[in-house]
Design a protein around this motif. Structure first.
Motif, PDB file in Angstrom:
ATOM      1  N   LEU A 226       0.865  -1.172   0.000  1.00  0.00           N
ATOM      2  CA  LEU A 226       0.000   0.000   0.000  1.00  0.00           C
ATOM      3  C   LEU A 226       0.902   1.222   0.000  1.00  0.00           C
ATOM      4  CD1 LEU A 226      -3.118   0.518   2.310  1.00  0.00           C
ATOM      5  CD2 LEU A 226      -1.830   2.378   1.283  1.00  0.00           C
ATOM      6  N   TYR A 227       0.702   2.091  -0.989  1.00  0.00           N
ATOM      7  CA  TYR A 227       1.572   3.251  -1.173  1.00  0.00           C
ATOM      8  C   TYR A 227       0.712   4.502  -1.249  1.00  0.00           C
ATOM      9  CZ  TYR A 227       5.659   5.814  -2.904  1.00  0.00           C
ATOM     10  OH  TYR A 227       6.712   6.687  -3.044  1.00  0.00           O
ATOM     11  N   MET A 228       0.988   5.456  -0.383  1.00  0.00           N
ATOM     12  CA  MET A 228       0.252   6.705  -0.350  1.00  0.00           C
ATOM     13  C   MET A 228       1.172   7.814  -0.868  1.00  0.00           C
ATOM     14  SD  MET A 228      -1.861   8.160   2.940  1.00  0.00           S
ATOM     15  CE  MET A 228      -2.366   6.503   3.436  1.00  0.00           C
ATOM     16  N   GLY A 229       0.805   8.382  -2.038  1.00  0.00           N
ATOM     17  CA  GLY A 229       1.650   9.402  -2.647  1.00  0.00           C
ATOM     18  C   GLY A 229       0.850  10.620  -3.036  1.00  0.00           C
ATOM     19  N   GLY A 230       1.397  11.388  -3.971  1.00  0.00           N
ATOM     20  CA  GLY A 230       0.694  12.601  -4.333  1.00  0.00           C
ATOM     21  C   GLY A 230       1.429  13.420  -5.365  1.00  0.00           C
ATOM     22  N   GLY A 231       1.579  14.752  -5.159  1.00  0.00           N
ATOM     23  CA  GLY A 231       1.349  15.479  -3.942  1.00  0.00           C
ATOM     24  C   GLY A 231       2.157  15.005  -2.743  1.00  0.00           C
ATOM     25  N   THR A 232       1.755  15.512  -1.614  1.00  0.00           N
ATOM     26  CA  THR A 232       2.379  15.161  -0.334  1.00  0.00           C
ATOM     27  C   THR A 232       1.286  14.782   0.649  1.00  0.00           C
ATOM     28  OG1 THR A 232       4.133  16.786  -0.767  1.00  0.00           O
ATOM     29  CG2 THR A 232       3.951  15.934   1.474  1.00  0.00           C
ATOM     30  N   PRO A 233       1.075  13.482   0.908  1.00  0.00           N
ATOM     31  CA  PRO A 233      -0.004  13.071   1.810  1.00  0.00           C
ATOM     32  C   PRO A 233       0.047  13.717   3.187  1.00  0.00           C
ATOM     33  CG  PRO A 233       0.814  11.191   0.598  1.00  0.00           C
ATOM     34  CD  PRO A 233       1.733  12.329   0.265  1.00  0.00           C
ATOM     35  N   THR A 234       1.262  13.975   3.711  1.00  0.00           N
ATOM     36  CA  THR A 234       1.359  14.561   5.050  1.00  0.00           C
ATOM     37  C   THR A 234       1.039  16.051   5.063  1.00  0.00           C
ATOM     38  OG1 THR A 234       3.759  14.595   4.666  1.00  0.00           O
ATOM     39  CG2 THR A 234       2.894  12.863   6.098  1.00  0.00           C
ATOM     40  N   THR A 235       0.570  16.571   3.933  1.00  0.00           N
ATOM     41  CA  THR A 235      -0.066  17.894   3.941  1.00  0.00           C
ATOM     42  C   THR A 235      -1.358  17.839   4.753  1.00  0.00           C
ATOM     43  OG1 THR A 235       0.852  18.373   1.764  1.00  0.00           O
ATOM     44  CG2 THR A 235      -0.967  19.735   2.471  1.00  0.00           C
ATOM     45  N   LEU A 236      -1.991  16.662   4.808  1.00  0.00           N
ATOM     46  CA  LEU A 236      -3.191  16.473   5.634  1.00  0.00           C
ATOM     47  C   LEU A 236      -2.835  16.578   7.108  1.00  0.00           C
ATOM     48  CD1 LEU A 236      -4.824  13.415   3.807  1.00  0.00           C
ATOM     49  CD2 LEU A 236      -5.231  15.856   3.397  1.00  0.00           C
ATOM     50  N   THR A 237      -3.812  16.888   7.921  1.00  0.00           N
ATOM     51  CA  THR A 237      -3.605  16.946   9.369  1.00  0.00           C
ATOM     52  C   THR A 237      -3.495  15.541   9.946  1.00  0.00           C
ATOM     53  OG1 THR A 237      -5.955  16.879   9.900  1.00  0.00           O
ATOM     54  CG2 THR A 237      -4.978  19.061   9.467  1.00  0.00           C
ATOM     55  N   ALA A 238      -3.023  15.443  11.177  1.00  0.00           N
ATOM     56  CA  ALA A 238      -2.932  14.130  11.838  1.00  0.00           C
ATOM     57  C   ALA A 238      -4.303  13.453  11.932  1.00  0.00           C
ATOM     58  CB  ALA A 238      -2.285  14.265  13.214  1.00  0.00           C
ATOM     59  N   PRO A 239      -5.384  14.153  12.351  1.00  0.00           N
ATOM     60  CA  PRO A 239      -6.694  13.485  12.368  1.00  0.00           C
ATOM     61  C   PRO A 239      -7.151  13.040  10.982  1.00  0.00           C
ATOM     62  CG  PRO A 239      -6.740  15.446  13.757  1.00  0.00           C
ATOM     63  CD  PRO A 239      -5.446  15.493  13.001  1.00  0.00           C
ATOM     64  N   GLN A 240      -6.888  13.835   9.957  1.00  0.00           N
ATOM     65  CA  GLN A 240      -7.276  13.430   8.602  1.00  0.00           C
ATOM     66  C   GLN A 240      -6.500  12.202   8.147  1.00  0.00           C
ATOM     67  OE1 GLN A 240      -6.440  17.173   6.706  1.00  0.00           O
ATOM     68  NE2 GLN A 240      -8.586  17.859   6.759  1.00  0.00           N
ATOM     69  N   LEU A 241      -5.196  12.156   8.449  1.00  0.00           N
ATOM     70  CA  LEU A 241      -4.409  10.966   8.122  1.00  0.00           C
ATOM     71  C   LEU A 241      -4.924   9.750   8.876  1.00  0.00           C
ATOM     72  CD1 LEU A 241      -0.796  12.449   8.096  1.00  0.00           C
ATOM     73  CD2 LEU A 241      -1.969  11.430   6.147  1.00  0.00           C
ATOM     74  N   GLY A 242      -5.286   9.938  10.142  1.00  0.00           N
ATOM     75  CA  GLY A 242      -5.809   8.827  10.930  1.00  0.00           C
ATOM     76  C   GLY A 242      -7.094   8.283  10.351  1.00  0.00           C
ATOM     77  N   GLU A 243      -7.987   9.176   9.937  1.00  0.00           N
ATOM     78  CA  GLU A 243      -9.239   8.698   9.350  1.00  0.00           C
ATOM     79  C   GLU A 243      -8.986   8.013   8.016  1.00  0.00           C
ATOM     80  OE1 GLU A 243     -13.818   9.985   8.307  1.00  0.00           O
ATOM     81  OE2 GLU A 243     -12.417  11.516   9.021  1.00  0.00           O
ATOM     82  N   LEU A 244      -8.066   8.544   7.222  1.00  0.00           N
ATOM     83  CA  LEU A 244      -7.736   7.910   5.951  1.00  0.00           C
ATOM     84  C   LEU A 244      -7.235   6.485   6.172  1.00  0.00           C
ATOM     85  CD1 LEU A 244      -7.114   7.717   2.952  1.00  0.00           C
ATOM     86  CD2 LEU A 244      -5.098   9.154   3.318  1.00  0.00           C
ATOM     87  N   CYS A 245      -6.327   6.310   7.107  1.00  0.00           N
ATOM     88  CA  CYS A 245      -5.816   4.970   7.395  1.00  0.00           C
ATOM     89  C   CYS A 245      -6.929   4.053   7.890  1.00  0.00           C
ATOM     90  CB  CYS A 245      -4.693   5.051   8.429  1.00  0.00           C
ATOM     91  SG  CYS A 245      -3.180   5.840   7.820  1.00  0.00           S
ATOM     92  N   SER A 246      -7.808   4.571   8.731  1.00  0.00           N
ATOM     93  CA  SER A 246      -8.913   3.759   9.254  1.00  0.00           C
ATOM     94  C   SER A 246      -9.860   3.343   8.138  1.00  0.00           C
ATOM     95  CB  SER A 246      -9.681   4.540  10.328  1.00  0.00           C
ATOM     96  OG  SER A 246      -8.864   4.776  11.461  1.00  0.00           O
TER      97      SER A 246
END
Length: 487
Positions: A226-246
């Protein structure tokens, strides 16, 4: 350059060779008799051979090249296309070298995935040494580039042995960055200009993930990377990254993953909270991409951070623990020099990341650098940068494990992924060598479904707003995954 084709309509082979040997030239196909600076390519079929001649006229002088292939080797459509491409490229190449064009390090080879050619030799039963020798002879590639291909092919074969028929890789594209780099043509919105798009984009992405997960389950596919790219995924906030992973965990069975990568490429997007969130969700590989360790070059390419910020971000990653780290470098950036690139490499080697990816600057259409015509190092300087990397990375214990080439690449060189043994990225190998399907979610994502003798591609809309507005069609389109696998 004017191109005249006789006995063939194979513009692709002629244009690829032109792009490699004369990067400043654009192909033209004028009507009427040949005139001016040009290349006349003629293909003729004989009883035993199919032959090609190239007549190159430059600065009033005429140069010729020729190549041929046995007709017996062109028995089916695929082999006929292969050898037709080869003789056209080789005849053009020989004429160009006769005219004084410097011999490229990749010889007459064009195309994105040269390691696949080496892999084919290995699968024929050739030893690695014999495969490398044949590659050098057939394509006139330098021993150093043939060696890169051989290493990548060996990694590819080892990865292929690990894959089951229905193993796939997942990709999630997050098309946002803090700012846009001068060399970049990836689809990315500056968050400072488009914060209002992020919530709507994520809502659309949740639907995309759910629809993709359902199709993957129905097709009985097993995600192994599983590869998360972009862009820069860590442009998202910590809660947004957490929800994405969930959301990904809910949609897919990730128990067989051998790689979970998130590009945290920009140090100005990395925080302790984000790293802890990613770690808690099983992410085990991140990219911290300096591109250069020169503050002046960083400024020239539009980055708003310093080399010190890169070191601090990597320290934060190491403090959380459990992550393999990739660091990207680019040879040929504006204002950089061979000495400056060497200093960058020294500083990155001192940081000892598990992976180092050495890119060559590609003058991509749509990038600020291409549009504005900014200065950048000449091909000779880029070659010196890459030669230094080819010498120093193996000495530091790194091995080349995947590579690819691009159009408009400075000097016609390559991009190479280097790894400490045992830390290679399966996703990078699979996507470059087309070993497994890549199933994409997010804006600008490219899905490539792979099965024996078949490859099918389809693409998501490029821009965030277009992606948001097309979500219903995108979700319905996931049915193509099941169709491809006969369900």
């Amino acid at each position: 350059m004017r191109l005249y084709l006789n006995g063939t309509d194979n513009k692709y082979a002629a244009e690829q060779t032109l792009l490699t040997l004369f990067p400043g030239e654009k192909p033209e196909y004028p009507e009427g008799p040949p005139e001016g600076e040009r290349c006349e390519i003629s293909v003729r079929e004989g009883e035993r051979y199919v032959s090609c001649t190239a007549k190159l006229v430059r600065k009033g002088e005429t140069y010729r090249g020729a190549a041929r292939a046995l007709r017996a080797k062109m028995a089916d459509r695929d082999s006929a296309a292969h050898y037709n491409n080869r003789i056209i490229k080789l005849a053009f190449y020989r004429a160009a070298l006769a005219s004084g064009v410097p011999e490229p390090v990749w010889g007459c080879l064009t195309g994105v995935r040269p390691a696949k050619l080496m892999t084919a030799y290995l699968r024929e039963g050739l030893s690695p040494r014999a495969a490398k020798g044949r590659f050098e002879r057939e394509y006139f590639a330098s021993p150093e580039r043939a060696g890169l291909c051989l290493n990548a092919a060996l990694y590819s074969e080892r990865e292929r042995e690990k894959l089951a028929p229905r193993d796939v890789c997942l990709y999630v594209g997050i098309p946002f960055c803090p700012t846009r780099c001068a060399y970049c043509s990836f689809v990315s919105q500056s968050v400072e200009k488009s914060m209002k798009l992020v919530p709507g984009f994520l809502e659309a992405l949740w639907k995309d993930i759910a629809a993709t997960g359902e199709a993957v389950r129905r097709a009985k596919l097993r995600p192994v990377a599983l590869y998360m790219g972009g862009g820069t995924p860590t442009t998202l906030t910590a809660p947004q990254l957490g929800e994405l992973c969930s959301r990904l965990e809910a949609a897919f069975d990730l128990s067989a993953l051998r790689e979970y990568t998130v590009e945290a490429g920009r140090p100005d997007t990395i925080s302790l909270a984000k790293l802890e969130t990613l770690s808690a969700h099983g992410v085990r590989r991140v990219s911290v991409n300096p591109q250069t360790m020169s503050d002046s070059v960083l400024e020239a390419i539009g980055r708003r951070h310093t080399a010190r910020d890169i070191i601090d971000a990597l320290g934060l990653v190491r403090s959380v623990g459990g992550f393999d780290v990739n660091m990207d470098l680019i040879a040929g950036l504006p204002t950089d020099t061979a000495a400056g690139f060497s200093d960058t490499l020294t500083r990155v080697l001192e940081l000892r990341p598990e992976n180092i990816t050495v890119h060559t600057l590609s003058m991509k259409r749509g990038s600020t650098l291409t549009v504005t015509g900014g200065e950048h190092p000449a091909a000779e300087a880029v070659g010196e940068m890459l030669s230094g990397a080819l010498e120093r990375l193996p000495a530091a214990g790194y091995e080349p494990y995947y590579l690819y080439r691009q159009k408009y690449m400075s000097g016609g060189f390559e991009n190479v992924g280097w790894t400490l043994p045992g830390h290679e990225s399966p996703y990078n190998i699979c996507i470059m060598e087309e070993l497994a399907g890549i199933i994409s979610m997010g804006a600008g994502g490219s899905t490539k479904l792979v099965a024996p003798g078949r490859i099918k591609r389809f693409f998501a809309p490029k821009y965030p707003l277009e992606y948001i507005n097309s979500q219903d069609g995108i979700c319905r389109g996931k049915e193509r995954i099941c169709d491809f696998y006969g369900l």
